[in-house]
Design a protein around this motif. Structure first.
Motif, PDB file in Angstrom:
ATOM      1  N   LEU A  69     -10.302  -4.790   1.018  1.00 42.67           N
ATOM      2  CA  LEU A  69      -9.477  -5.627   0.150  1.00 42.67           C
ATOM      3  C   LEU A  69      -8.056  -5.088   0.049  1.00 42.67           C
ATOM      4  CD1 LEU A  69      -9.181  -7.959  -1.897  1.00 42.67           C
ATOM      5  CD2 LEU A  69      -9.939  -6.345  -3.669  1.00 42.67           C
ATOM      6  N   TYR A  70      -7.940  -3.777  -0.167  1.00 46.19           N
ATOM      7  CA  TYR A  70      -6.627  -3.196  -0.423  1.00 46.19           C
ATOM      8  C   TYR A  70      -5.939  -2.662   0.823  1.00 46.19           C
ATOM      9  CZ  TYR A  70      -7.794  -3.597  -5.322  1.00 46.19           C
ATOM     10  OH  TYR A  70      -8.123  -4.101  -6.566  1.00 46.19           O
ATOM     11  N   ALA A  71      -6.694  -2.514   1.904  1.00 48.09           N
ATOM     12  CA  ALA A  71      -6.081  -2.008   3.135  1.00 48.09           C
ATOM     13  C   ALA A  71      -6.569  -2.802   4.336  1.00 48.09           C
ATOM     14  CB  ALA A  71      -6.398  -0.517   3.310  1.00 48.09           C
ATOM     15  N   ALA A  91     -26.297   3.735   1.098  1.00 47.35           N
ATOM     16  CA  ALA A  91     -25.686   2.680   1.909  1.00 47.35           C
ATOM     17  C   ALA A  91     -24.978   1.656   1.031  1.00 47.35           C
ATOM     18  CB  ALA A  91     -26.752   2.001   2.770  1.00 47.35           C
ATOM     19  N   GLY A  92     -25.591   1.308  -0.107  1.00 44.19           N
ATOM     20  CA  GLY A  92     -24.976   0.351  -1.013  1.00 44.19           C
ATOM     21  C   GLY A  92     -23.677   0.872  -1.613  1.00 44.19           C
ATOM     22  N   ALA A  93     -23.675   2.141  -1.998  1.00 46.33           N
ATOM     23  CA  ALA A  93     -22.458   2.737  -2.566  1.00 46.33           C
ATOM     24  C   ALA A  93     -21.330   2.751  -1.534  1.00 46.33           C
ATOM     25  CB  ALA A  93     -22.755   4.152  -3.052  1.00 46.33           C
ATOM     26  N   LEU A  94     -21.668   3.068  -0.295  1.00 42.28           N
ATOM     27  CA  LEU A  94     -20.650   3.075   0.756  1.00 42.28           C
ATOM     28  C   LEU A  94     -20.169   1.660   1.068  1.00 42.28           C
ATOM     29  CD1 LEU A  94     -22.237   5.770   3.083  1.00 42.28           C
ATOM     30  CD2 LEU A  94     -20.040   5.951   1.901  1.00 42.28           C
ATOM     31  N   ALA A  95     -21.062   0.672   0.954  1.00 41.50           N
ATOM     32  CA  ALA A  95     -20.658  -0.724   1.159  1.00 41.50           C
ATOM     33  C   ALA A  95     -19.617  -1.129   0.118  1.00 41.50           C
ATOM     34  CB  ALA A  95     -21.871  -1.646   1.083  1.00 41.50           C
ATOM     35  N   LEU A 155     -10.789   6.959   8.411  1.00 41.56           N
ATOM     36  CA  LEU A 155     -11.668   7.017   7.241  1.00 41.56           C
ATOM     37  C   LEU A 155     -12.704   5.898   7.274  1.00 41.56           C
ATOM     38  CD1 LEU A 155     -12.478   8.044   4.437  1.00 41.56           C
ATOM     39  CD2 LEU A 155     -10.652   6.610   3.471  1.00 41.56           C
ATOM     40  N   PHE A 156     -12.270   4.689   7.611  1.00 37.85           N
ATOM     41  CA  PHE A 156     -13.187   3.555   7.591  1.00 37.85           C
ATOM     42  C   PHE A 156     -14.299   3.745   8.618  1.00 37.85           C
ATOM     43  CE2 PHE A 156     -14.700  -0.789   7.859  1.00 37.85           C
ATOM     44  CZ  PHE A 156     -14.560  -1.246   6.559  1.00 37.85           C
ATOM     45  N   ASP A 157     -13.952   4.219   9.802  1.00 43.36           N
ATOM     46  CA  ASP A 157     -14.968   4.444  10.837  1.00 43.36           C
ATOM     47  C   ASP A 157     -15.952   5.531  10.408  1.00 43.36           C
ATOM     48  OD1 ASP A 157     -13.947   2.536  12.557  1.00 43.36           O
ATOM     49  OD2 ASP A 157     -12.609   3.950  13.564  1.00 43.36           O
ATOM     50  N   ALA A 158     -15.441   6.560   9.724  1.00 42.56           N
ATOM     51  CA  ALA A 158     -16.327   7.628   9.239  1.00 42.56           C
ATOM     52  C   ALA A 158     -17.287   7.082   8.188  1.00 42.56           C
ATOM     53  CB  ALA A 158     -15.497   8.766   8.659  1.00 42.56           C
ATOM     54  N   LEU A 159     -16.776   6.228   7.302  1.00 45.60           N
ATOM     55  CA  LEU A 159     -17.635   5.624   6.285  1.00 45.60           C
ATOM     56  C   LEU A 159     -18.695   4.734   6.918  1.00 45.60           C
ATOM     57  CD1 LEU A 159     -15.003   4.662   3.550  1.00 45.60           C
ATOM     58  CD2 LEU A 159     -16.713   6.485   3.425  1.00 45.60           C
ATOM     59  N   VAL A 164     -17.506   0.898  -1.406  1.00 43.58           N
ATOM     60  CA  VAL A 164     -16.255   1.590  -1.053  1.00 43.58           C
ATOM     61  C   VAL A 164     -15.552   0.871   0.091  1.00 43.58           C
ATOM     62  CG1 VAL A 164     -15.272   3.727  -0.143  1.00 43.58           C
ATOM     63  CG2 VAL A 164     -17.081   3.828  -1.874  1.00 43.58           C
ATOM     64  N   MET A 165     -16.313   0.501   1.127  1.00 43.05           N
ATOM     65  CA  MET A 165     -15.705  -0.173   2.281  1.00 43.05           C
ATOM     66  C   MET A 165     -15.188  -1.556   1.914  1.00 43.05           C
ATOM     67  SD  MET A 165     -18.031   0.958   5.560  1.00 43.05           S
ATOM     68  CE  MET A 165     -19.590   0.395   4.883  1.00 43.05           C
ATOM     69  N   ALA A 166     -15.862  -2.227   0.998  1.00 42.77           N
ATOM     70  CA  ALA A 166     -15.380  -3.534   0.554  1.00 42.77           C
ATOM     71  C   ALA A 166     -14.023  -3.394  -0.128  1.00 42.77           C
ATOM     72  CB  ALA A 166     -16.394  -4.165  -0.403  1.00 42.77           C
TER      73      ALA A 166
END
Length: 244
Positions: free
Chosen positions: A61-63, A49-53, A3-7, A55-57
């Motif tokens: 944090l949690y994973a 890009a900001g919205a995805l940043a 998921l992270f790589d896709a994001l 989500v990735m942040a």
């Protein structure tokens, strides 16, 4: 691909679209069709890009899964790749949203006092304050500096929105330009400091990487302000003659 790589892949596509498109409205005639079209493309690309940043942040944090193993101090990792990444994502969204809305409501500035716009700016300020606080806790001056710039930028926008004396009819133009340049600064800073570092992790604390986008962006703002001032002064005698 997890998921992270896709994001990251979608984030890079959206960010690259904005990073390229932003130069068209900067370099073309203001108000022209190409200026408006490419300006919207840049804004929507950066908002994505900001919205995805953000989500990735939160995922970082949690994973946390050992990303950036070159950063041994995980508190520093949390500061740079969670809280500062979250702040830069929200800051980019905030600049883009304000840059579009200040034109949309050019003749009715009071509309920007609506909760829909105020909540966005307050979220940016809150994330900036937390970013600065966390940076102070871990002794990271970079986080404190970028947070200070974000708070200052949002405060200046609020001054324009809430000022009691009516601004000049063209005052929104300067706000629009500065917001979109600020959007470019925050996006390029995020790219240089978070994205590029994935390929050159040893440069993560290089101050030139962090300062470069701000130097270019502030220079463009000063140039625009100077050009606008010259045009205003050149028009002043003509207006006086017409009134006389």
């Amino acid at each position: 691909m997890d998921l992270f790589d896709a994001l990251i892949a979608v984030h890079v596509i959206a960010g690259a679209t904005g990073l390229i498109a932003i130069w068209v409205p900067i370099l073309t005639r203001k108000g022209a069709a190409s200026h408006r079209q490419w300006g919207r493309i840049a804004c929507y690309g950066f908002i994505g890009a900001g919205a995805l940043a953000v989500v990735m942040a939160m995922l970082s944090l949690y994973a946390p899964d050992g990303r950036h193993p070159t950063i041994a101090d995980r508190r520093v990792f949390e500061g740079l790749f969670v809280w500062m990444m979250l702040f830069l994502g929200l800051l980019t969204i905030g600049f883009a949203d304000y840059g579009l809305s200040v034109v949309r409501h050019a003749r009715r500035r009071e509309a920007l006092r609506h909760p829909r716009y105020q909540i966005v700016m307050l979220c940016v300020i809150a994330s900036a304050l937390w970013c600065g606080y966390f940076g102070a806790q871990i002794g990271n001056m970079l986080m404190i500096a970028v947070a200070g710039l974000g708070v200052t930028a949002m405060a200046l926008q609020q001054v324009f929105v809430w000022r009691t004396n009516p601004p000049s009819p063209q005052a929104y133009v300067g706000e629009h330009f500065r917001a979109l340049i600020g959007m470019g600064i925050s996006a390029y800073t995020a790219f240089m400091s978070v994205g590029l570092i994935r390929w050159v992790p040893e440069e993560v604390f290089n101050p030139a990487i962090w300062a470069g986008p701000s130097v270019v962006g502030v220079s463009l703002i000063l140039w625009f302000t100077h050009q606008t001032s010259r045009k205003r002064k050149s028009r002043a005698p003509l207006i006086s003659e017409a009134r006389g």
